[in-house]
Design an enzyme around this catalytic site. Structure first.
Site, short mmCIF file in Angstrom:
data_model
loop_
_atom_site.label_atom_id
_atom_site.label_comp_id
_atom_site.label_asym_id
_atom_site.label_seq_id
_atom_site.Cartn_x
_atom_site.Cartn_y
_atom_site.Cartn_z
N LYS A 188 0.84 -1.20 0.00
CA LYS A 188 0.00 0.00 0.00
C LYS A 188 0.88 1.25 0.00
CE LYS A 188 -3.81 -2.55 1.94
NZ LYS A 188 -4.52 -3.09 3.07
N ASP A 248 -11.67 2.01 3.39
CA ASP A 248 -12.02 0.59 3.29
C ASP A 248 -13.53 0.40 3.07
OD1 ASP A 248 -9.88 -1.28 3.54
OD2 ASP A 248 -9.63 -0.71 5.64
N GLN A 261 -5.19 -2.01 9.22
CA GLN A 261 -5.09 -3.35 8.63
C GLN A 261 -5.71 -4.41 9.55
OE1 GLN A 261 -3.85 -3.84 5.50
NE2 GLN A 261 -4.23 -6.04 5.62
#
Ligand code: GUN
Length: 283
Positions: free
Chosen positions: A52, A119, A96
């Site tokens: 990322k 997300d 995460q």
């Protein structure tokens, strides 16, 4: 032999487009930035977080990385998220998953400002996905939709079978297919006669997290097969949730693992970060 849906190539194309978009945004005074939080030392998560960061560097946006020890408390993590919520240089926040067991994923997701939730895991954004009026599309399902588009197949009216019902992939995936007028069936670990159902699929999405669970004889000839699984079965061997060798003989199009859905997820995260920068702009 199936057409290979090359996520590496498609995502590279998308990232090049996003890089141009970033240039134009910066010219308008918008400076996108993504904060990524990793708690603990799960090796797979560390690889995802590194990728990322590399993608941020490639499209030339700021990335802020927070690598926290696994002993970090839920309160400390939520305090960091609140700080990032109030930081105008941070457009998007990603924590995460999975988190260590002592931290509630739900509490952490709920602490992220929905306008920075790249997300699309916050209940506000999940609700928006249900209604079809959304700011952020969850990254993996969004990447899958791009690859389906790449296959040249129109989802409208097609039998779509999603194997897996996670909040991250299965459920939002089903919604995105439905919004494109697919006829959607969600299967899971307690589904009876699974193969009978998967053999009806014009578009089959495998997101169960079990190595090579979907065999060739579970696939309808001519289907588009999208493999969301990334399973490490040996130190240097990754396989998907689909048994590729038997499946590709029957499918019209299929994603490889690695190099299929994985890189698309990251490209979609970059897209959401630019969207967040627009949503949070102050001028
Ligand atoms: N862990 C596995 N996939 C994801 C994802 O898409 N987002 C986050 N935050 N964690 C993950």
């Amino acid at each position: 032999m199936a057409m290979i849906l090359n996520g590496k190539e498609v995502s590279a194309r998308i990232k090049d487009e996003l890089r141009d978009e970033v240039k134009a945004m910066k010219a308008r005074g918008i400076e996108p930035g993504l904060a990524v939080i990793l708690v603990g030392d799960d090796p797979a998560s560390a690889v995802y977080v590194r990728n990322k960061k590399l993608a941020c560097e490639y499209i030339r946006i700021n990335s802020f990385e927070y690598i926290l020890p696994k002993e970090t408390s839920e309160a400390e993590l939520i305090e960091l998220i609140q700080k990032l919520n109030n930081d105008s240089s941070v457009s998007g926040i990603l924590c995460q998953l999975p988190l260590p067991e002592h931290i509630s994923e739900e509490a952490v997701i709920n602490a992220i400002d929905p306008k920075k939730d790249v997300d699309a895991f916050h209940p506000v954004n999940v609700g928006k996905i249900m209604t079809g009026n959304y700011d952020f599309v969850p990254c993996t399902p969004a990447g899958v939709m791009e690859l389906i588009k790449e296959s040249g197949i129109d989802v409208a009216g097609k039998e779509c079978v999603v194997v897996g019902r996670s909040n991250i992939v299965g459920k939002p995936m089903a919604m995105l297919l439905l919004h494109q007028h697919g006829t959607v069936t969600i299967c899971h670990s307690r589904t009876k006669e699974l193969a009978e159902k998967t053999r009806c699929a014009d578009i089959l999405i495998a997101a169960v997290g079990i190595p090579e669970f979907i065999k060739g004889d579970m696939i309808k000839p001519g289907a588009v097969v999208i493999d969301v699984g990334i399973n490490r079965i040996a130190p240097k061997k990754l396989v998907g949730d689909v048994e590729f060798d038997t499946a590709e003989k029957l499918a019209a199009a299929i994603t490889p693992v690695p190099g299929g859905v994985g890189p698309m997820t990251i490209a979609m995260l970059m897209k959401n970060t630019l969207k967040a920068a627009e949503l949070n702009k102050t001028c």
